[in-house]
Design a protein around this motif. Structure first.
Motif, PDB file in Angstrom:
ATOM      1  N   GLY A  48     -12.138  46.741  13.692  1.00 28.93           N
ATOM      2  CA  GLY A  48     -11.195  47.240  12.706  1.00 28.93           C
ATOM      3  C   GLY A  48      -9.779  46.826  13.097  1.00 28.93           C
ATOM      4  O   GLY A  48      -9.532  46.489  14.256  1.00 28.93           O
ATOM      5  N   ARG A  49      -8.875  46.839  12.133  1.00 26.93           N
ATOM      6  CA  ARG A  49      -7.498  46.389  12.418  1.00 26.93           C
ATOM      7  C   ARG A  49      -6.644  47.467  13.075  1.00 26.93           C
ATOM      8  O   ARG A  49      -5.488  47.236  13.421  1.00 26.93           O
ATOM      9  N   ASP A  50      -7.201  48.673  13.241  1.00 33.92           N
ATOM     10  CA  ASP A  50      -6.414  49.780  13.804  1.00 33.92           C
ATOM     11  C   ASP A  50      -6.665  49.980  15.298  1.00 33.92           C
ATOM     12  O   ASP A  50      -6.257  50.979  15.868  1.00 33.92           O
ATOM     13  N   VAL A  51      -7.363  49.019  15.957  1.00 30.11           N
ATOM     14  CA  VAL A  51      -7.585  49.143  17.397  1.00 30.11           C
ATOM     15  C   VAL A  51      -6.785  48.058  18.128  1.00 30.11           C
ATOM     16  O   VAL A  51      -6.436  47.033  17.539  1.00 30.11           O
ATOM     17  N   GLN A  52      -6.496  48.298  19.409  1.00 30.43           N
ATOM     18  CA  GLN A  52      -5.780  47.319  20.227  1.00 30.43           C
ATOM     19  C   GLN A  52      -6.775  46.828  21.280  1.00 30.43           C
ATOM     20  O   GLN A  52      -7.136  47.576  22.186  1.00 30.43           O
ATOM     21  N   VAL A  53      -7.214  45.587  21.111  1.00 29.47           N
ATOM     22  CA  VAL A  53      -8.303  45.086  21.949  1.00 29.47           C
ATOM     23  C   VAL A  53      -7.771  44.228  23.101  1.00 29.47           C
ATOM     24  O   VAL A  53      -6.990  43.297  22.885  1.00 29.47           O
ATOM     25  N   THR A  54      -8.225  44.556  24.317  1.00 36.33           N
ATOM     26  CA  THR A  54      -8.031  43.694  25.483  1.00 36.33           C
ATOM     27  C   THR A  54      -9.411  43.172  25.838  1.00 36.33           C
ATOM     28  O   THR A  54     -10.327  43.971  26.083  1.00 36.33           O
ATOM     29  N   ALA A  55      -9.570  41.856  25.852  1.00 43.23           N
ATOM     30  CA  ALA A  55     -10.892  41.271  26.082  1.00 43.23           C
ATOM     31  C   ALA A  55     -10.846  40.488  27.385  1.00 43.23           C
ATOM     32  O   ALA A  55      -9.998  39.612  27.557  1.00 43.23           O
ATOM     33  N   ILE A  56     -11.754  40.812  28.316  1.00 43.94           N
ATOM     34  CA  ILE A  56     -11.746  40.112  29.609  1.00 43.94           C
ATOM     35  C   ILE A  56     -13.023  39.300  29.793  1.00 43.94           C
ATOM     36  O   ILE A  56     -14.075  39.601  29.221  1.00 43.94           O
ATOM     37  N   ASP A  57     -12.897  38.274  30.624  1.00 35.32           N
ATOM     38  CA  ASP A  57     -14.054  37.490  31.035  1.00 35.32           C
ATOM     39  C   ASP A  57     -13.662  36.740  32.307  1.00 35.32           C
ATOM     40  O   ASP A  57     -12.476  36.586  32.590  1.00 35.32           O
TER      41      ASP A  57
END
Ligand SMILES: C[S@@+](CC[C@H](N)C(=O)[O-])C[C@H]1O[C@@H](n2cnc3c(N)ncnc32)[C@H](O)[C@@H]1O
Length: 199
Positions: A48-57
């Motif tokens: 959704g556009r209302d979340v703040q995503v930090t994506a790690i790998d």
């Protein structure tokens, strides 16, 4: 594996069921979200556009592909090269931690789950979609039988991990688990069990 080979290899599975399962799970993500082992970023366009995503790998090449995928979808995710077993984030920094098809690959899932517990707020949620040791008699036989050959061939992915049990042993309450893909996939929704109060 090159990012485009991974995406091509997954295309049929995504169409058959994975994308639908991803969408259903990611709809539940709230607030500040940490995604573990984002790979080529299959989930990033689906939040959704209302979340703040930090994506790690741990793979810079996969992260670059993930960043491109997020930008194409107009999703403002932050992609970071980091190890789930040693997260570079403060305690209680996230409302939701997400992992899809990742606990098969992490070398020390117990260490990663201890880190998840640390960075998750006490009222936060862990949302997982994992392929696991079969949940039915025939799928258990299949995963146990295939695992040694599969692991010898590609050296990272374990077919017979019992991830829900590992999550529970790491101090999480399993709020809901559901079997999919004929017992080969499992959705796990979990919350941290409160630490006993020490006077
Ligand atoms: C099978 S891929 C899944 C990618 C993606 N989550 C998806 O659903 O398609 C597993 C990913 O986990 C990453 N990974 C493995 N061990 C990791 C670790 N310790 N910390 C962070 N990422 C890790 C791998 O580099 C790989 O990109």
């Amino acid at each position: 594996m090159e990012p485009h080979h991974y995406d091509r290899g997954m295309r049929l599975l995504e169409r058959l069921s994975l994308e639908r399962l991803r969408r259903g799970l990611l709809r539940e993500a709230r607030g500040a979200v940490l995604e573990l082992g984002t790979g080529t970023g299959a989930n990033l366009p689906l939040y959704g556009r209302d979340v703040q995503v930090t994506a790690i790998d741990v793979r810079p090449g996969h992260l670059a592909a993930a960043g491109r995928k997020a930008r194409r979808a107009g999703m403002a995710a932050t992609v970071v090269c980091a190890n789930a077993q040693d997260l570079p984030y403060a305690d209680a920094a996230f409302d939701t931690v997400v992992g899809t098809l990742v606990f098969c690959s992490i070398d020390r899932p117990e260490a990663a789950l201890a880190e998840v517990r640390r960075v998750l707020r006490p009222d936060g949620r862990l949302l997982l979609l994992e392929h696991v040791r079969g949940l039915t008699p025939w799928s258990r036989r299949l995963t146990d039988w295939l695992h040694p050959l599969w692991f010898a061939l590609q050296g990272e992915c374990r077919l017979n991990r019992e991830t829900a049990a590992t999550v529970a042993a790491a101090g999480f309450h399993l709020d809901h688990t559901a079997s999919h893909g004929r017992g080969l996939l499992q959705i796990i929704r979990a919350t941290p069990i409160a630490e006993p109060h020490r006077p």
